[in-house]
Design a protein around this motif. Structure first.
Motif, PDB file in Angstrom:
ATOM      1  N   SER A 185       0.839  -1.193   0.000  1.00  0.00           N
ATOM      2  CA  SER A 185       0.000   0.000   0.000  1.00  0.00           C
ATOM      3  C   SER A 185       0.874   1.244   0.000  1.00  0.00           C
ATOM      4  O   SER A 185       2.009   1.236   0.459  1.00  0.00           O
ATOM      5  CB  SER A 185      -0.917   0.004   1.221  1.00  0.00           C
ATOM      6  N   TYR A 186       0.320   2.314  -0.561  1.00  0.00           N
ATOM      7  CA  TYR A 186       1.015   3.596  -0.556  1.00  0.00           C
ATOM      8  C   TYR A 186       0.841   4.245   0.811  1.00  0.00           C
ATOM      9  O   TYR A 186      -0.187   4.118   1.450  1.00  0.00           O
ATOM     10  CB  TYR A 186       0.432   4.511  -1.629  1.00  0.00           C
ATOM     11  N   SER A 187       1.847   4.973   1.243  1.00  0.00           N
ATOM     12  CA  SER A 187       1.746   5.642   2.537  1.00  0.00           C
ATOM     13  C   SER A 187       0.889   6.888   2.444  1.00  0.00           C
ATOM     14  O   SER A 187       0.275   7.313   3.411  1.00  0.00           O
ATOM     15  CB  SER A 187       3.140   5.994   3.057  1.00  0.00           C
ATOM     16  N   GLN A 218       4.539   0.565   1.273  1.00  0.00           N
ATOM     17  CA  GLN A 218       4.719  -0.163   2.515  1.00  0.00           C
ATOM     18  C   GLN A 218       4.042  -1.516   2.345  1.00  0.00           C
ATOM     19  O   GLN A 218       2.929  -1.580   1.821  1.00  0.00           O
ATOM     20  CB  GLN A 218       4.064   0.607   3.659  1.00  0.00           C
ATOM     21  N   SER A 219       4.706  -2.569   2.743  1.00  0.00           N
ATOM     22  CA  SER A 219       4.071  -3.878   2.573  1.00  0.00           C
ATOM     23  C   SER A 219       3.766  -4.481   3.932  1.00  0.00           C
ATOM     24  O   SER A 219       4.525  -4.311   4.889  1.00  0.00           O
ATOM     25  CB  SER A 219       4.940  -4.800   1.724  1.00  0.00           C
ATOM     26  N   PHE A 220       2.640  -5.148   4.009  1.00  0.00           N
ATOM     27  CA  PHE A 220       2.217  -5.802   5.240  1.00  0.00           C
ATOM     28  C   PHE A 220       1.742  -7.195   4.897  1.00  0.00           C
ATOM     29  O   PHE A 220       0.917  -7.380   4.004  1.00  0.00           O
ATOM     30  CB  PHE A 220       1.085  -5.001   5.902  1.00  0.00           C
ATOM     31  N   ARG A 229      -3.770 -10.337  10.068  1.00  0.00           N
ATOM     32  CA  ARG A 229      -3.175 -10.342  11.392  1.00  0.00           C
ATOM     33  C   ARG A 229      -1.764 -10.916  11.307  1.00  0.00           C
ATOM     34  O   ARG A 229      -1.541 -11.931  10.649  1.00  0.00           O
ATOM     35  CB  ARG A 229      -4.014 -11.195  12.341  1.00  0.00           C
ATOM     36  N   LEU A 253       4.350  -9.073  15.051  1.00  0.00           N
ATOM     37  CA  LEU A 253       5.605  -8.386  14.756  1.00  0.00           C
ATOM     38  C   LEU A 253       6.308  -8.118  16.059  1.00  0.00           C
ATOM     39  O   LEU A 253       5.762  -7.455  16.948  1.00  0.00           O
ATOM     40  CB  LEU A 253       5.328  -7.062  14.038  1.00  0.00           C
ATOM     41  N   VAL A 309      -0.415  -7.465  15.452  1.00  0.00           N
ATOM     42  CA  VAL A 309      -0.887  -6.274  14.759  1.00  0.00           C
ATOM     43  C   VAL A 309      -1.956  -6.703  13.781  1.00  0.00           C
ATOM     44  O   VAL A 309      -1.793  -7.685  13.061  1.00  0.00           O
ATOM     45  CB  VAL A 309       0.261  -5.595  13.971  1.00  0.00           C
ATOM     46  N   GLU A 310      -3.056  -5.991  13.789  1.00  0.00           N
ATOM     47  CA  GLU A 310      -4.115  -6.270  12.812  1.00  0.00           C
ATOM     48  C   GLU A 310      -4.319  -5.042  11.965  1.00  0.00           C
ATOM     49  O   GLU A 310      -4.456  -3.936  12.476  1.00  0.00           O
ATOM     50  CB  GLU A 310      -5.417  -6.628  13.521  1.00  0.00           C
ATOM     51  N   LEU A 311      -4.352  -5.254  10.652  1.00  0.00           N
ATOM     52  CA  LEU A 311      -4.515  -4.133   9.731  1.00  0.00           C
ATOM     53  C   LEU A 311      -5.632  -4.499   8.776  1.00  0.00           C
ATOM     54  O   LEU A 311      -5.638  -5.585   8.207  1.00  0.00           O
ATOM     55  CB  LEU A 311      -3.196  -3.935   8.980  1.00  0.00           C
ATOM     56  N   SER A 312      -6.589  -3.602   8.641  1.00  0.00           N
ATOM     57  CA  SER A 312      -7.673  -3.882   7.713  1.00  0.00           C
ATOM     58  C   SER A 312      -7.493  -2.996   6.490  1.00  0.00           C
ATOM     59  O   SER A 312      -7.084  -1.849   6.595  1.00  0.00           O
ATOM     60  CB  SER A 312      -9.021  -3.610   8.380  1.00  0.00           C
ATOM     61  N   LYS A 324      -9.176  -1.683   2.671  1.00  0.00           N
ATOM     62  CA  LYS A 324     -10.324  -1.584   1.773  1.00  0.00           C
ATOM     63  C   LYS A 324      -9.836  -2.002   0.395  1.00  0.00           C
ATOM     64  O   LYS A 324      -8.876  -1.459  -0.125  1.00  0.00           O
ATOM     65  CB  LYS A 324     -10.834  -0.135   1.709  1.00  0.00           C
ATOM     66  N   SER A 341      -9.648   0.715  -2.359  1.00  0.00           N
ATOM     67  CA  SER A 341      -8.986   1.967  -2.025  1.00  0.00           C
ATOM     68  C   SER A 341      -7.833   2.219  -2.990  1.00  0.00           C
ATOM     69  O   SER A 341      -7.056   1.318  -3.293  1.00  0.00           O
ATOM     70  CB  SER A 341      -8.452   1.883  -0.597  1.00  0.00           C
ATOM     71  N   LEU A 365      -5.218   3.591  -2.312  1.00  0.00           N
ATOM     72  CA  LEU A 365      -3.968   3.456  -1.591  1.00  0.00           C
ATOM     73  C   LEU A 365      -3.461   2.023  -1.573  1.00  0.00           C
ATOM     74  O   LEU A 365      -2.332   1.771  -1.192  1.00  0.00           O
ATOM     75  CB  LEU A 365      -4.143   3.948  -0.143  1.00  0.00           C
ATOM     76  N   ASP A 390      -8.089   6.514   4.498  1.00  0.00           N
ATOM     77  CA  ASP A 390      -8.733   5.769   3.413  1.00  0.00           C
ATOM     78  C   ASP A 390      -9.617   4.659   3.940  1.00  0.00           C
ATOM     79  O   ASP A 390     -10.062   3.802   3.190  1.00  0.00           O
ATOM     80  CB  ASP A 390      -7.675   5.190   2.454  1.00  0.00           C
ATOM     81  N   GLY A 391      -9.868   4.636   5.224  1.00  0.00           N
ATOM     82  CA  GLY A 391     -10.764   3.629   5.777  1.00  0.00           C
ATOM     83  C   GLY A 391     -10.045   2.431   6.361  1.00  0.00           C
ATOM     84  O   GLY A 391     -10.675   1.481   6.795  1.00  0.00           O
ATOM     85  N   ARG A 392      -8.736   2.469   6.362  1.00  0.00           N
ATOM     86  CA  ARG A 392      -7.994   1.370   6.972  1.00  0.00           C
ATOM     87  C   ARG A 392      -8.004   1.518   8.475  1.00  0.00           C
ATOM     88  O   ARG A 392      -8.115   2.614   9.003  1.00  0.00           O
ATOM     89  CB  ARG A 392      -6.535   1.404   6.502  1.00  0.00           C
ATOM     90  N   TYR A 393      -7.891   0.404   9.166  1.00  0.00           N
ATOM     91  CA  TYR A 393      -7.844   0.421  10.629  1.00  0.00           C
ATOM     92  C   TYR A 393      -6.618  -0.348  11.085  1.00  0.00           C
ATOM     93  O   TYR A 393      -6.288  -1.393  10.533  1.00  0.00           O
ATOM     94  CB  TYR A 393      -9.100  -0.242  11.213  1.00  0.00           C
ATOM     95  N   VAL A 394      -5.933   0.183  12.100  1.00  0.00           N
ATOM     96  CA  VAL A 394      -4.807  -0.525  12.705  1.00  0.00           C
ATOM     97  C   VAL A 394      -5.176  -0.843  14.131  1.00  0.00           C
ATOM     98  O   VAL A 394      -5.698   0.012  14.844  1.00  0.00           O
ATOM     99  CB  VAL A 394      -3.525   0.342  12.782  1.00  0.00           C
ATOM    100  N   ARG A 395      -4.854  -2.046  14.532  1.00  0.00           N
ATOM    101  CA  ARG A 395      -5.171  -2.438  15.903  1.00  0.00           C
ATOM    102  C   ARG A 395      -4.001  -3.240  16.424  1.00  0.00           C
ATOM    103  O   ARG A 395      -3.516  -4.139  15.752  1.00  0.00           O
ATOM    104  CB  ARG A 395      -6.437  -3.302  15.864  1.00  0.00           C
ATOM    105  N   PHE A 396      -3.511  -2.919  17.579  1.00  0.00           N
ATOM    106  CA  PHE A 396      -2.428  -3.682  18.179  1.00  0.00           C
ATOM    107  C   PHE A 396      -2.990  -4.532  19.296  1.00  0.00           C
ATOM    108  O   PHE A 396      -4.098  -4.310  19.770  1.00  0.00           O
ATOM    109  CB  PHE A 396      -1.354  -2.727  18.723  1.00  0.00           C
ATOM    110  N   ASP A 397      -2.198  -5.492  19.752  1.00  0.00           N
ATOM    111  CA  ASP A 397      -2.697  -6.383  20.789  1.00  0.00           C
ATOM    112  C   ASP A 397      -2.517  -5.816  22.184  1.00  0.00           C
ATOM    113  O   ASP A 397      -2.951  -6.433  23.162  1.00  0.00           O
ATOM    114  CB  ASP A 397      -1.970  -7.730  20.705  1.00  0.00           C
ATOM    115  N   VAL A 419       7.099  -2.469  17.900  1.00  0.00           N
ATOM    116  CA  VAL A 419       6.413  -1.857  16.767  1.00  0.00           C
ATOM    117  C   VAL A 419       5.737  -0.573  17.227  1.00  0.00           C
ATOM    118  O   VAL A 419       5.325  -0.456  18.371  1.00  0.00           O
ATOM    119  CB  VAL A 419       5.350  -2.840  16.229  1.00  0.00           C
TER     120      VAL A 419
END
Lengths: 219, 133
Positions: free
Chosen positions: A92-94, A107-109, A130, A133, A138-141, A143, A146, A148, B84-91, B112
């Motif tokens: 994704s683009y930053s 940035q890659s996840f 998920r 790291l 870390v959880e990243l959602s 779209k 998008s 991005l 852009d609608g993304r969500y980040v969540r850490f534990d 992190v």
């Protein structure tokens, strides 16, 4: 003559007559044989009554966006849809790409697919990855549509151990390399740290394989 | 979303391990809770034991249990929304200790860190962090 039955009878005759079928443009007006109606424009989609649904129809044409090729991966019934438990890498683009800066920093996840959220006829599809790291999960959602999101790569597909083919074509039941989870949303994994490990291993392996393939191509 | 009494891990090498929030600074929203990049006042609840024999200069600046310091929230369990609608969540929740001049007390970060910090002006923390998500 009953006033109510007359138009109905005319409707019936019009529907069965060949003349109305062969008539080119003007549609038949059941209440007068002389009247002519202007030709109707073909199917503009019927707008729904709700404001938000109308907006969604106008604003979002998912098939025109460049990320529309990823939508079948997350649809409900596509044959090559991703099952929860698959390992993906998203680039994704930053910051949003602009005409002045069309390719900002990437940035890659990578992570395990633990949830897919589908709304509004696929337009608002998002998925959750998920990964652990360091020692934090870390959880990243993301779209899917998008701008991005540049690229979604499948590192390893999760498969069910179902039999393929029917009758004579039936294959032997093999244990898949990465077994699909029996749930659509894998939030329970947050409480089980020993589960769904090996994401980094799988990502490294796939990267090595890609590099090997590229080296072979160069030769 | 860290408010009064919220506990968080301290991920720098200042000596503190666990901190508890005591006050949230400068947050004007109605809920008054700290999000990623907000400055808070914390009490150090757990710290690495400081050996009394060694009196090196670096160790003298270490933090002890019961100290009241400022900190910057660096990870939250509450999901953070990106434009852009993304969500980040850490534990877990995590913070980095900071002094009143917004300089870090420790000089290394072990963990992190969220990318929201850069936008909020904590570029130094981002540059020290091993990974910014």
């Amino acid at each position: 003559m009953n006033r109510l039955t007359a138009p109905l009878r005319q409707l019936r005759t019009f529907s069965s007559s060949s003349a109305s079928r062969s008539a080119p443009t003007p549609s038949a007006y059941p209440y007068s044989p002389v009247a002519r109606l202007p030709p109707t424009t073909p199917s503009s989609p019927k707008l729904p009554t709700s404001l938000l649904r109308t907006l969604n129809l106008h604003l979002a044409s998912p098939n025109q966006s460049p990320n529309a090729r990823f939508l079948p991966l997350f649809s409900r019934r596509s044959p090559d849809r991703l099952l929860p438990g698959s390992i993906l890498t998203v680039q994704s683009y930053s910051s949003p790409p602009t005409p002045q800066n069309p390719t900002p920093g990437l940035q890659s996840f990578s992570g395990v697919l633990i949830a897919i959220r589908r709304r509004h006829a696929g337009v608002d599809t998002s998925f959750r990855l998920r990964n652990v790291l360091g020692r934090t999960g870390v959880e990243l959602s993301f779209k899917v549509l998008s701008p991005l999101v540049k690229d979604i790569k499948i590192v390893q597909r999760a498969e069910t151990s179902s039999l393929g083919g029917k009758g004579k074509d039936k294959k032997e039941r093999k244990a898949p390399a990465l077994r699909a989870e029996r749930r659509a949303k894998l939030y329970f994994v947050r409480d089980q740290p020993n589960r769904l490990t090996g994401v980094t291993g799988a990502v490294k392996k796939s990267r090595e394989q890609e590099e090997l393939a590229q080296k072979k191509l160069r030769r | 979303m860290l408010g009064l009494k919220a506990t968080m891990a301290v991920i720098d090498n200042s000596g503190a391990l666990v901190a508890e929030c005591v006050n949230v600074l400068k947050v004007t929203t109605g809920h008054g809770m700290a999000r990623i990049g907000d400055e808070i006042v914390v009490v150090v609840k757990k710290a690495r034991p400081v050996p009394a024999t060694l009196a090196a200069g670096a160790q003298a600046a270490k933090v002890r249990r019961g100290d009241v310091r400022r900190a910057v929230v660096v990870r939250t369990k509450y999901p953070t929304r990106r434009p852009d609608g993304r969500y980040v969540r850490f534990d877990d929740n995590a913070a980095v200790l900071v002094n009143s001049k917004k300089e870090m007390i420790g000089n290394r970060i072990g963990g992190v860190v969220a990318a929201e910090l850069r936008a909020k002006g904590w570029g130094k923390i981002c540059s020290l962090a091993p990974k910014v998500i």
